[in-house]
Motif scaffolding. Structure first.
Motif, PDB file in Angstrom:
ATOM      1  N   MET A 295     -49.948  49.126  30.154  1.00 51.64           N
ATOM      2  CA  MET A 295     -49.336  50.440  29.931  1.00 51.64           C
ATOM      3  C   MET A 295     -47.819  50.390  30.110  1.00 51.64           C
ATOM      4  N   GLY A 299     -44.205  51.735  26.706  1.00 49.51           N
ATOM      5  CA  GLY A 299     -42.900  52.408  26.601  1.00 49.51           C
ATOM      6  C   GLY A 299     -41.927  51.585  25.763  1.00 49.51           C
ATOM      7  N   TYR A 300     -41.932  50.276  25.979  1.00 49.84           N
ATOM      8  CA  TYR A 300     -41.036  49.404  25.207  1.00 49.84           C
ATOM      9  C   TYR A 300     -41.471  49.346  23.747  1.00 49.84           C
ATOM     10  N   LEU A 365     -35.522  57.426  25.100  1.00 49.34           N
ATOM     11  CA  LEU A 365     -36.880  57.459  24.550  1.00 49.34           C
ATOM     12  C   LEU A 365     -37.889  57.386  25.685  1.00 49.34           C
ATOM     13  N   LYS A 366     -38.932  58.167  25.558  1.00 43.34           N
ATOM     14  CA  LYS A 366     -39.959  58.194  26.603  1.00 43.34           C
ATOM     15  C   LYS A 366     -41.334  58.318  25.979  1.00 43.34           C
ATOM     16  N   GLN A 391     -32.626  61.073  35.212  1.00 43.18           N
ATOM     17  CA  GLN A 391     -32.177  59.823  34.602  1.00 43.18           C
ATOM     18  C   GLN A 391     -31.113  60.067  33.518  1.00 43.18           C
TER      19      GLN A 391
HETATM   20  P1  A3P Z   1     -41.744  55.005  29.411  1.00 41.41           P
HETATM   21  O1  A3P Z   1     -40.710  55.628  30.291  1.00 41.41           O
HETATM   22  O2  A3P Z   1     -41.858  55.613  28.079  1.00 41.41           O
HETATM   23  O3  A3P Z   1     -43.063  54.853  30.103  1.00 41.41           O
HETATM   24  P2  A3P Z   1     -36.895  53.721  30.207  1.00 41.41           P
HETATM   25  O4  A3P Z   1     -37.685  54.874  29.664  1.00 41.41           O
HETATM   26  O5  A3P Z   1     -36.340  53.957  31.555  1.00 41.41           O
HETATM   27  O6  A3P Z   1     -35.901  53.309  29.169  1.00 41.41           O
HETATM   28  O7  A3P Z   1     -37.913  52.499  30.389  1.00 41.41           O
HETATM   29  C1  A3P Z   1     -38.561  51.965  29.255  1.00 41.41           C
HETATM   30  C2  A3P Z   1     -39.963  51.560  29.575  1.00 41.41           C
HETATM   31  O8  A3P Z   1     -39.985  50.586  30.599  1.00 41.41           O
HETATM   32  C3  A3P Z   1     -40.835  52.662  30.117  1.00 41.41           C
HETATM   33  O9  A3P Z   1     -41.239  53.498  29.116  1.00 41.41           O
HETATM   34  C4  A3P Z   1     -41.956  51.835  30.727  1.00 41.41           C
HETATM   35  O10 A3P Z   1     -42.803  51.348  29.728  1.00 41.41           O
HETATM   36  C5  A3P Z   1     -41.188  50.692  31.334  1.00 41.41           C
HETATM   37  N1  A3P Z   1     -40.802  50.996  32.706  1.00 41.41           N
HETATM   38  C6  A3P Z   1     -39.562  51.285  33.163  1.00 41.41           C
HETATM   39  N2  A3P Z   1     -39.576  51.486  34.491  1.00 41.41           N
HETATM   40  C7  A3P Z   1     -40.831  51.351  34.892  1.00 41.41           C
HETATM   41  C8  A3P Z   1     -41.491  51.435  36.149  1.00 41.41           C
HETATM   42  N3  A3P Z   1     -40.839  51.695  37.285  1.00 41.41           N
HETATM   43  N4  A3P Z   1     -42.823  51.265  36.175  1.00 41.41           N
HETATM   44  C9  A3P Z   1     -43.477  51.008  35.043  1.00 41.41           C
HETATM   45  N5  A3P Z   1     -42.920  50.900  33.843  1.00 41.41           N
HETATM   46  C10 A3P Z   1     -41.622  51.048  33.748  1.00 41.41           C
END
Ligand code: A3P
Ligand code: MG
Length: 502
Positions: A295, A299-300, A365-366, A391
């Motif tokens: 999971m 996000g990436y 992006l989230k 953030q």
């Molecule tokens: P999501 O925030 O959409 O879940 P950011 O949004 O800060 O640019 O980070 C990009 C992605 O990195 C996140 O997407 C998530 O997938 C991963 N990520 C960042 N920080 C995290 C954390 N503390 N725990 C888990 N995943 C994290």
């Protein structure tokens, strides 16, 4: 249910939701009675809280009074500095007001200070080389920070840097990406490529502030104080840190699960703040489930579906996803009387050539679990939007583009959240988070740091530790493994004048 929702455990939320509906249907009287009792309890709690607030204020008033009478520079007078915060004056600087659009703090009585102390109060400020009184602590109780929104100057981008696929530093924006708007219901499969096209950054490598320090050395002339004094080559900045560390500070008054530790070093008048991984965080990381690991990739993957590498390009979701790569903005701003320099990763920018200058053209992006019930919506407002707001508000990124995904990791809906609208969105949530509490806590925390971290020495670390429901405390460490300013930085800053780069 709240905890499950904040962790995106929709299976648990649904289970608890169903159990609660079943109870309401089967034992309506019992449920009604329990609700009444709960409301009574809550009212009692509110009364108690008001009492605590009054007591706190009177204690701070007394400290202030003593300081006024003795006329010495005492901790009591420092305590009054904690109440200086900001005022709503200085309209030109009221970026805070514009982008946070929060008025909730202005209604409550101003709390005089937030400094806690267990020892006699008229103690002098520690001098150079002398450890400060380690019984000083700082409360994170929300009600203590419900005052006027502090001054927060419009963040200005002073530079940027990039980290390539091998995490090498470049003093430029080569890793910038451009947002390509998808359909409203794009059906992106976020699981695609996890097994075979994913290079994950090694998060056991602790980079501390190193990339920022490299950027500072390369751009020193932009940051040095003008003037002719001996210290004119020092930075004209109070705090250097990562945006992510500040986000943790902003959200601390509402955080109930994860504590933090921040190492602070004063060097040539500037305070450097770098996070130290807590034992609990290390354990969590070691015990992550396979599902959780996957999971985190989602996000990436969403970023890969929505970003192109060039202004006229298209996203390439079939390519390899490498989380070493990053584009970071470096911004300068001021919170109350604290001059800040911090850096944060930026996901992408608006590709329109007429878009406003950075950071206003940046987009965060989230991803988040899709929202199907009012309870889920409420939890989204209470937990997710707090983190998203903090953030992006800090570096002045004006909007978050969110992809809502189902349990299989398919993005089923898109929504844009302007940061300035988030405080309106949460208005109807009872007892919800308040931007003013976040910003005032951060401001008071920085005042606290300035007060305790007095020795200017790159091998001294003040370690500030916090656990939910406790005060922030600190300890002092000399020549310890907590030291985080590298020799190459200390030497370069000490030995040479800034090179004048454009
Ligand atoms: P999501 O925030 O959409 O879940 P950011 O949004 O800060 O640019 O980070 C990009 C992605 O990195 C996140 O997407 C998530 O997938 C991963 N990520 C960042 N920080 C995290 C954390 N503390 N725990 C888990 N995943 C994290
Ligand atoms: Mg993001």
């Amino acid at each position: 249910m709240d905890v499950a929702a904040s962790r995106d455990r929709m299976d648990c939320v649904r289970f608890l939701d169903a159990a609660s509906s079943q109870q309401t249907n089967q034992n309506p009287k019992k449920v009604a009675n329990l609700k009444k009792e709960a409301i009574k309890e809550a009212e009692k709690g509110i009364q108690l809280c008001e009492k605590v607030k009054k007591k706190h204020q009177s204690k701070m008033d007394k400290m202030q009074h003593r300081a006024d009478n003795t006329g010495s520079v005492s901790e009591a007078s420092m305590a009054s500095a904690f109440s200086k915060g900001g005022t709503m004056s200085g309209i030109n600087e009221q970026f805070s007001k514009l982008i946070a659009a929060d008025k909730s703090g202005s209604l409550t009585a101003r709390v005089k200070g937030t400094l806690q102390k267990n020892r006699p109060q008229n103690q002098s400020v520690p001098s150079r080389g002398q450890n400060p009184d380690s019984s000083l602590s700082l409360s994170t109780r929300r009600e203590l920070y419900e005052r006027d929104f502090p001054v927060y100057k419009q963040p200005v981008e002073v530079g940027c840097f990039s980290l390539d696929s091998e995490r090498r530093f470049f003093n430029d924006g080569r890793q910038m990406r451009y947002y390509v708007e998808p359909d409203r219901s794009p059906n992106f499969d976020l699981r695609d490529g996890y097994k075979d096209r994913f290079i994950k950054r090694d998060d056991s490598v602790k980079e501390k502030l190193d990339h920022m320090l490299r950027w500072i050395l390369a751009n020193r002339s932009k940051l040095s104080a003008r003037g002719t004094t001996a210290s004119s080559c020092d930075l004209d900045i109070d705090f250097v840190t990562w945006r992510g560390h500040l986000t943790k500070l902003l959200t601390a008054p509402y955080e109930t699960r994860e504590g933090w530790q921040l190492a602070v070093t004063r060097f040539r008048g500037t305070l450097y703040i770098s996070e130290v991984e807590t034992e609990a965080a290390r354990r969590d990381q070691e015990n992550r489930t396979e599902r959780h690991e996957e999971m985190m990739y989602w996000g990436y993957k969403f970023e890969q579906y929505t970003c192109a590498d060039t202004v006229h390009g298209q996203p390439d979701p079939g390519g390899v996803l490498n989380t070493n790569e990053a584009f970071c903005t470096v911004v300068q701003t001021r919170l109350a009387d604290h001059r800040l320099l911090f850096s944060g990763e930026v996901d992408c920018r608006d590709k329109d050539p007429n878009a406003p200058a950075a950071p206003a053209c940046y987009i965060e992006l989230k991803t988040s679990a899709e929202i199907c019930t009012p309870k889920q919506r409420s939890n989204f407002h209470r937990f997710k939007l707090l983190k998203w707001w903090a953030q992006s508000f800090l570096p002045g990124v004006p909007r978050v583009v969110a992809g809502f995904r189902d349990e299989e990791g398919v993005v089923v809906a898109m929504e844009t959240f302007p940061i300035s609208k988030i405080s309106h969105l949460i208005k109807n949530e009872h007892n919800c988070w308040k931007p003013t509490v976040c910003m005032n806590f951060c401001s008071d925390f920085l005042s606290f740091v300035k007060h305790i971290a007095t020795e200017d020495n790159p091998s001294v670390v003040y370690l500030l530790s916090w656990e939910p429901r406790r005060d922030v405390t600190f300890s002092v460490h000399r020549d310890s493994p907590y030291c985080f300013l590298p020799h190459w930085f200390v030497e370069e800053m000490t030995s040479s004048q800034p090179s004048h780069q454009s």
